[in-house]
Every structure is written in structure tokens, then in C-alpha cells.
Design an enzyme around this catalytic site. Structure first.
Site, PDB file in Angstrom:
ATOM      1  N   GLY A  46       0.912  -0.955  -0.066  1.00 57.88           N
ATOM      2  CA  GLY A  46       0.017   0.006  -0.263  1.00 57.88           C
ATOM      3  C   GLY A  46       1.197   1.738  -0.234  1.00 57.88           C
ATOM      4  O   GLY A  46       2.059   0.934   0.744  1.00 57.88           O
ATOM      5  N   GLN A  51       3.223  10.281   1.023  1.00 57.94           N
ATOM      6  CA  GLN A  51       4.057   9.407   1.326  1.00 57.94           C
ATOM      7  C   GLN A  51       5.116   9.772   0.285  1.00 57.94           C
ATOM      8  O   GLN A  51       6.176   9.617   0.072  1.00 57.94           O
ATOM      9  CB  GLN A  51       3.381   8.200   1.431  1.00 57.94           C
ATOM     10  CG  GLN A  51       3.066   7.790   2.565  1.00 57.94           C
ATOM     11  CD  GLN A  51       3.594   6.180   2.923  1.00 57.94           C
ATOM     12  OE1 GLN A  51       2.140   5.396   1.821  1.00 57.94           O
ATOM     13  NE2 GLN A  51       4.103   5.290   3.859  1.00 57.94           N
ATOM     14  N   CYS A  94       5.577   0.103   7.456  1.00 50.30           N
ATOM     15  CA  CYS A  94       5.379   1.435   6.610  1.00 50.30           C
ATOM     16  C   CYS A  94       6.398   1.380   5.925  1.00 50.30           C
ATOM     17  O   CYS A  94       7.517   1.305   5.973  1.00 50.30           O
ATOM     18  CB  CYS A  94       5.090   2.178   7.244  1.00 50.30           C
ATOM     19  SG  CYS A  94       4.534   3.732   6.059  1.00 50.30           S
ATOM     20  N   LEU A  95       6.683   1.782   4.370  1.00 46.75           N
ATOM     21  CA  LEU A  95       7.444   2.283   3.395  1.00 46.75           C
ATOM     22  C   LEU A  95       8.100   3.128   3.505  1.00 46.75           C
ATOM     23  O   LEU A  95       9.314   3.188   3.718  1.00 46.75           O
ATOM     24  CB  LEU A  95       6.424   2.364   1.886  1.00 46.75           C
ATOM     25  CG  LEU A  95       6.605   1.277   1.130  1.00 46.75           C
ATOM     26  CD1 LEU A  95       5.954   1.419  -0.230  1.00 46.75           C
ATOM     27  CD2 LEU A  95       7.956   0.130   1.421  1.00 46.75           C
ATOM     28  N   HIS A 140      -2.687   7.899   6.548  1.00 45.65           N
ATOM     29  CA  HIS A 140      -1.751   8.465   6.172  1.00 45.65           C
ATOM     30  C   HIS A 140      -1.941  10.398   5.421  1.00 45.65           C
ATOM     31  O   HIS A 140      -1.516  11.618   5.728  1.00 45.65           O
ATOM     32  CB  HIS A 140      -1.294   8.270   4.838  1.00 45.65           C
ATOM     33  CG  HIS A 140       0.500   7.189   4.686  1.00 45.65           C
ATOM     34  ND1 HIS A 140       1.629   7.513   6.488  1.00 45.65           N
ATOM     35  CD2 HIS A 140       0.405   5.841   4.900  1.00 45.65           C
ATOM     36  CE1 HIS A 140       2.447   6.503   5.956  1.00 45.65           C
ATOM     37  NE2 HIS A 140       1.957   5.282   6.084  1.00 45.65           N
TER      38      HIS A 140
END
Length: 173
Positions: A46, A51, A94-95, A140
């Protein structure tokens, strides 16, 4: 399509609230496609527009494994219209917080309304990992990271480690 740079916490851009998308047009579809390519390359399941430095209410998700055909979900302006009373705990990552994971409690099932990549309003019922992923990415859009669901002690430990890694990383030209 292009691979976009992913913002790594701590970074004030990740704490900002994203703006609604007026309509899903060619530019928004290109953003969705670029986000998917970025997410696949990372690799992740995701990604939210904030981001990658875009303050728009856009998320992309794909839970398909590497050996499966991609099943991307592209959502603009997602909103929860129902959440279950039952909760589920998933070990989230999370990236934007690479190599850090923690158990987060969220509603086990949800119903989300969104605009798809063809500018059509859709509704989707989800449970399990998909429900968790949708809620994580929607956070986010509100400037919330998964570590914000943790105790202050756990959150600060993770953010200090990320800050230390950022400071010791080589500067790219």
C-alpha cells in the site's frame, strides 16, 4: 510510469493533511500509476500520496503476492462509511518507516466509499489484511503514521532510530 521517491519519517510532510481530489482525471490516474510502480518496486502492499510528497487524498493497494497477477486498488477520496465493532491486531510496517514493525489494533472489517481510477464512485467491504491496509493508508491522508497508534515510548524509540539512520546515511548528490 515513474518510480517516485518515498519520504521517510521523521519528516513534517508526513504529518500534513491531504486535500480532496476534485475529480479523477488523466493527471490523477498518472499519479495512481506512478504510485503503484513505486509501491511494487519498494516492495510494499500500500502507498498513500503524501508518502511521495503529494498532498492529495489518493491511495493505492495491492495484496497480490509476487507469483500472482496484480490486483491493484486505486482510491481517491476514500472514506469509511462503516466499521465493525470487532477489532483485529496486525503487525504493521510502512514504506515511510522502513524495517520497523509493530502490532496495531484497528476495526476488523470496514466499508469504504471512494472514487476509482475511472472517476466512478465505488463502495467496497473489506476485512482481514485488506481492511487493515486500507485504514493504514487512509491514516496517511490525515497525517497519521502507524506508530501514532503505539505508546509514546515505542513510537519515540522507532522515530529516534529512523532519525539516527537518516543522519548517518550518505548524502546523495
Amino acid at each position: 510510469m515513474a518510480v517516485l521517491p518515498i519520504i521517510v519519517a521523521p519528516d513534517p510532510r508526513l504529518k500534513r493533511i491531504a486535500e480532496p481530489v476534485a475529480k479523477v482525471d488523466a493527471e490523477t490516474r498518472r499519479l495512481m500509476d506512478d504510485m503503484l510502480e513505486t509501491m511494487y518496486k519498494a516492495p510494499g502492499i500500500g502507498l498513500a500520496a503524501p508518502q511521495v510528497g503529494v498532498l492529495q487524498r489518493v491511495i493505492v493497494i495491492d495484496l497480490a503476492r509476487e507469483d500472482e497477477k496484480p490486483q491493484p486498488l486505486r482510491m481517491a477520496n476514500p472514506e469509511l462509511i462503516w466499521v465493525s465493532d470487532e477489532d483485529a491486531v496486525y503487525n504493521e510496517g510502512c514504506l515511510s518507516l522502513p524495517e520497523h514493525y509493530a502490532d496495531v489494533t484497528r476495526p476488523a472489517a470496514i466499508k469504504v466509499r471512494y472514487i476509482d481510477h475511472e472517476n466512478e464512485i465505488r463502495e467496497l467491504e473489506a476485512d482481514g489484511l485488506l481492511a487493515t491496509c486500507i485504514q493504514h493508508e487512509m491514516d496517511h491522508l490525515e497525517g497519521i503514521l502507524f506508530v501514532d497508534h503505539l505508546t509514546a515510548l515505542k513510537r519515540n524509540i522507532i522515530l529516534r532510530k529512523l532519525l539516527k539512520a537518516k543522519k548517518s546515511a550518505p548524502v546523495s548528490a
